[in-house]
Structures are given as structure tokens and as C-alpha cells.
Design a protein around this motif. Sequence first.
Motif, PDB file in Angstrom:
ATOM      1  N   GLY A  10     -12.211  10.802 -89.474  1.00  9.82           N
ATOM      2  CA  GLY A  10     -13.596  10.703 -89.321  1.00  9.82           C
ATOM      3  C   GLY A  10     -13.964   9.814 -88.342  1.00  9.82           C
ATOM      4  N   TRP A  11     -13.272   8.532 -88.129  1.00 13.75           N
ATOM      5  CA  TRP A  11     -13.548   7.442 -87.048  1.00 13.75           C
ATOM      6  C   TRP A  11     -13.253   8.257 -86.035  1.00 13.75           C
ATOM      7  CZ3 TRP A  11     -16.753   3.423 -86.854  1.00 13.75           C
ATOM      8  CH2 TRP A  11     -16.857   2.468 -87.803  1.00 13.75           C
ATOM      9  N   ASP A  12     -12.050   8.765 -85.691  1.00 10.34           N
ATOM     10  CA  ASP A  12     -11.744   9.229 -84.514  1.00 10.34           C
ATOM     11  C   ASP A  12     -12.778  10.252 -84.103  1.00 10.34           C
ATOM     12  OD1 ASP A  12      -9.423   7.870 -84.567  1.00 10.34           O
ATOM     13  OD2 ASP A  12      -8.323   9.495 -85.269  1.00 10.34           O
ATOM     14  N   ARG A  13     -13.300  11.331 -84.859  1.00 11.97           N
ATOM     15  CA  ARG A  13     -14.099  12.295 -84.466  1.00 11.97           C
ATOM     16  C   ARG A  13     -15.482  11.597 -84.211  1.00 11.97           C
ATOM     17  NH1 ARG A  13     -12.945  14.539 -82.149  1.00 11.97           N
ATOM     18  NH2 ARG A  13     -11.066  13.453 -82.217  1.00 11.97           N
ATOM     19  N   TYR A  14     -15.900  10.589 -84.803  1.00 12.30           N
ATOM     20  CA  TYR A  14     -17.027   9.935 -84.578  1.00 12.30           C
ATOM     21  C   TYR A  14     -17.080   9.335 -83.096  1.00 12.30           C
ATOM     22  CZ  TYR A  14     -21.004   6.672 -84.477  1.00 12.30           C
ATOM     23  OH  TYR A  14     -21.881   5.927 -84.108  1.00 12.30           O
ATOM     24  N   GLU A  15     -16.117   8.378 -83.055  1.00 16.31           N
ATOM     25  CA  GLU A  15     -15.980   7.804 -81.807  1.00 16.31           C
ATOM     26  C   GLU A  15     -15.369   8.538 -80.383  1.00 16.31           C
ATOM     27  OE1 GLU A  15     -16.939   4.935 -81.055  1.00 16.31           O
ATOM     28  OE2 GLU A  15     -17.450   4.022 -82.881  1.00 16.31           O
ATOM     29  N   ALA A  16     -14.136   9.269 -80.638  1.00 15.94           N
ATOM     30  CA  ALA A  16     -13.597   9.908 -79.334  1.00 15.94           C
ATOM     31  C   ALA A  16     -14.514  11.201 -78.760  1.00 15.94           C
ATOM     32  CB  ALA A  16     -12.476  10.511 -79.846  1.00 15.94           C
ATOM     33  N   ALA A  17     -15.436  11.725 -79.723  1.00 12.99           N
ATOM     34  CA  ALA A  17     -15.954  12.938 -79.331  1.00 12.99           C
ATOM     35  C   ALA A  17     -17.093  12.346 -78.281  1.00 12.99           C
ATOM     36  CB  ALA A  17     -16.902  13.592 -80.622  1.00 12.99           C
ATOM     37  N   LYS A  18     -17.329  11.032 -78.482  1.00  7.33           N
ATOM     38  CA  LYS A  18     -18.410  10.434 -77.149  1.00  7.33           C
ATOM     39  C   LYS A  18     -17.846  10.549 -76.077  1.00  7.33           C
ATOM     40  CE  LYS A  18     -20.004   6.830 -80.842  1.00  7.33           C
ATOM     41  NZ  LYS A  18     -20.056   5.300 -80.856  1.00  7.33           N
ATOM     42  N   TRP A  19     -16.580  10.477 -75.787  1.00  8.49           N
ATOM     43  CA  TRP A  19     -15.793  10.241 -74.485  1.00  8.49           C
ATOM     44  C   TRP A  19     -16.121  11.415 -73.736  1.00  8.49           C
ATOM     45  CZ3 TRP A  19     -10.913   8.370 -77.175  1.00  8.49           C
ATOM     46  CH2 TRP A  19     -11.430   7.170 -78.074  1.00  8.49           C
ATOM     47  N   LEU A  20     -15.866  12.428 -74.327  1.00  9.52           N
ATOM     48  CA  LEU A  20     -16.005  13.961 -73.620  1.00  9.52           C
ATOM     49  C   LEU A  20     -17.538  13.974 -73.186  1.00  9.52           C
ATOM     50  CD1 LEU A  20     -14.930  16.498 -72.410  1.00  9.52           C
ATOM     51  CD2 LEU A  20     -15.001  17.461 -74.805  1.00  9.52           C
ATOM     52  N   THR A  21     -18.310  13.876 -74.237  1.00  6.96           N
ATOM     53  CA  THR A  21     -19.660  13.817 -73.875  1.00  6.96           C
ATOM     54  C   THR A  21     -20.098  12.866 -72.686  1.00  6.96           C
ATOM     55  OG1 THR A  21     -20.108  14.237 -76.040  1.00  6.96           O
ATOM     56  CG2 THR A  21     -22.089  13.482 -74.969  1.00  6.96           C
ATOM     57  N   MET A  22     -19.645  11.699 -72.778  1.00  2.00           N
ATOM     58  CA  MET A  22     -20.160  10.929 -71.466  1.00  2.00           C
ATOM     59  C   MET A  22     -19.530  11.572 -70.346  1.00  2.00           C
ATOM     60  SD  MET A  22     -20.058   7.283 -73.046  1.00  2.00           S
ATOM     61  CE  MET A  22     -18.488   6.950 -73.797  1.00  2.00           C
ATOM     62  N   ARG A  23     -18.427  11.777 -69.956  1.00  2.98           N
ATOM     63  CA  ARG A  23     -17.699  12.289 -68.942  1.00  2.98           C
ATOM     64  C   ARG A  23     -18.473  13.619 -68.525  1.00  2.98           C
ATOM     65  NH1 ARG A  23     -13.009  12.566 -65.477  1.00  2.98           N
ATOM     66  NH2 ARG A  23     -13.906  13.836 -63.905  1.00  2.98           N
ATOM     67  N   ARG A  24     -18.928  14.541 -69.531  1.00  2.00           N
ATOM     68  CA  ARG A  24     -19.553  15.778 -69.046  1.00  2.00           C
ATOM     69  C   ARG A  24     -20.913  15.284 -68.410  1.00  2.00           C
ATOM     70  NH1 ARG A  24     -15.497  18.704 -68.878  1.00  2.00           N
ATOM     71  NH2 ARG A  24     -14.914  19.995 -70.667  1.00  2.00           N
ATOM     72  N   TRP A  25     -21.515  14.279 -69.042  1.00  2.00           N
ATOM     73  CA  TRP A  25     -22.695  13.672 -68.559  1.00  2.00           C
ATOM     74  C   TRP A  25     -22.564  12.978 -67.157  1.00  2.00           C
ATOM     75  CZ3 TRP A  25     -25.157   9.443 -66.655  1.00  2.00           C
ATOM     76  CH2 TRP A  25     -26.445   9.329 -66.586  1.00  2.00           C
ATOM     77  N   LEU A  26     -21.724  12.597 -67.138  1.00  2.00           N
ATOM     78  CA  LEU A  26     -21.395  11.765 -65.557  1.00  2.00           C
ATOM     79  C   LEU A  26     -21.085  12.875 -64.706  1.00  2.00           C
ATOM     80  CD1 LEU A  26     -18.927   9.001 -66.431  1.00  2.00           C
ATOM     81  CD2 LEU A  26     -21.275   8.748 -65.641  1.00  2.00           C
ATOM     82  N   ASP A  27     -20.395  14.048 -64.792  1.00  2.00           N
ATOM     83  CA  ASP A  27     -20.094  15.210 -63.887  1.00  2.00           C
ATOM     84  C   ASP A  27     -21.651  15.650 -63.629  1.00  2.00           C
ATOM     85  OD1 ASP A  27     -17.447  14.460 -64.029  1.00  2.00           O
ATOM     86  OD2 ASP A  27     -17.086  16.173 -65.496  1.00  2.00           O
ATOM     87  N   ALA A  28     -22.187  15.885 -64.602  1.00  2.00           N
ATOM     88  CA  ALA A  28     -23.781  16.727 -64.334  1.00  2.00           C
ATOM     89  C   ALA A  28     -24.892  15.643 -63.645  1.00  2.00           C
ATOM     90  CB  ALA A  28     -24.179  17.111 -65.586  1.00  2.00           C
TER      91      ALA A  28
END
Length: 248
Positions: A191-209
Amino acid sequence: MDIPRIFNVSESAHRIHNPFTPEKLATLGTALRLESETRVLDLGSGSGEMLCTWARDYQINGTGIDLSPLFTEQAKLRAEELGVTDRVEFIHGDAAGYVAGEKVGVAACLGATWIGGGVAGTIELLKQSLHTGGIILIGEPYWLRLPSTEDVAKGCLAGSISDFLLLPELLASFGTLGYDVVEMVLANQDGWDRYEAAKWLTMRRWLDANPDDDFAKEVRDQLTSEPERYAAYTREYLGWGVFALIAR
């Protein structure tokens, strides 16, 4: 009125803004033995997953208050998706000081006890909305083991070691406040991994856009530092759980 922008960016794809998984939310609902038509108040309701799924699965009625316009809108969309708009209401506003106009059977604050200045103040706030004999839900971090230094605590994004307690001490503190702990559901490592690590892909997608956005540097700094910080500190030292309380 909004939360810091970094959370609106990093958690924009989250349905649950804490280390619980959907399975843990369902476990909590079952553990509480929720009855149909129970009224639930959720202060700091995020994207509304708890109220929406409980309305669908247990036929509760709920009100959620959250400071983020984005998360509040996502909660309303989730209610539409699950067909529970007649059972839940989401309000964009400051949950600090919010008292329900009609008493509720469950009053919750999962992971936002800053609204009451800490656990004790948040419990005091929640009880103002609660029926006699109703259940208060507090979602709160605790130390899996005490950090060896204040720097380690700060690596866990705590202000100091004293910000959190070990689990037995946290449970005892509820008794000191005059409450029985009648249930608890604890997050696990996944649960911790899903909460924290999911942020990283979201941030990368946001940076790309959004490469030219004025906020891009802050997001880039977070994405660069967060995986290592999380693995070294939060993942090793912090637990998180939801604790169900009834006044003695």
C-alpha cells in the motif's frame, strides 16, 4: 482555497490519497459492520473513494469536505461513475472547524489530522458531529521503529521524532483521551509503494506535457529526489493505519 500545488500534480491520478489500497478500504468498511443508511462525515475526503465505494457497497450516506478543488471534482465524478450521487455529497472547503448540521454515525479524518492541530484536536472536532455511541475514525502515521536521529525523522517528512508515536503508544494515547480502540486496519508495504511510487509516473507525465511551466523545476526536483528518499526513510520507518474509536 487549495492545497499546495505539488500535491495536485503528484497525486492527480490517485483515487486514494493515503497508503490504503482499495482492498484495505473495503476491509475497513466490513470491519466497522456498517449498516445501511449510516451517515458518514469525512474531513479531508480527497477524491472521495471511501465514501463512494462505501455508498455503493454498504449503502451509507456521506458528506466529504476537502480543500482541493481538483480532488473535490474528482470525487463528484467518481460518485457519478459508481451511481451514488444520491447518497454522497462533496464540498470544496476547509475541513478545519467543520461541524455537520446533522449528527453522523461515523466521523472520519484519514491522514489529515493537521486540521485539528493533531490527533487530540481532530478527535475533539469530529466528536462535535457524532451521535452518542458513534465511531470516530483516525488515519495516522506511526513509527515502525524509532528513528535514530532527528535527521532521519525529517527524511520521513516529519518535523521531529516527537511528531509520531510507536504503534503501542499511539493506541494507548487514544485511551488517555477517553476512547476505546474498537478496530484498526493497518496499511502494508504494498500500500505504501502504491501510494508513493504512483506519484513518480504522474510527475513524469506532467513534466513531459508541461516542460515550460513555471512549476516544472519543483516537480523535477521532487521526481529526482523522492524515490531515494522514500526507500531510505518512509518505507523503513513509517507505518500508517486507521483506528476506530468509541468514547468511554
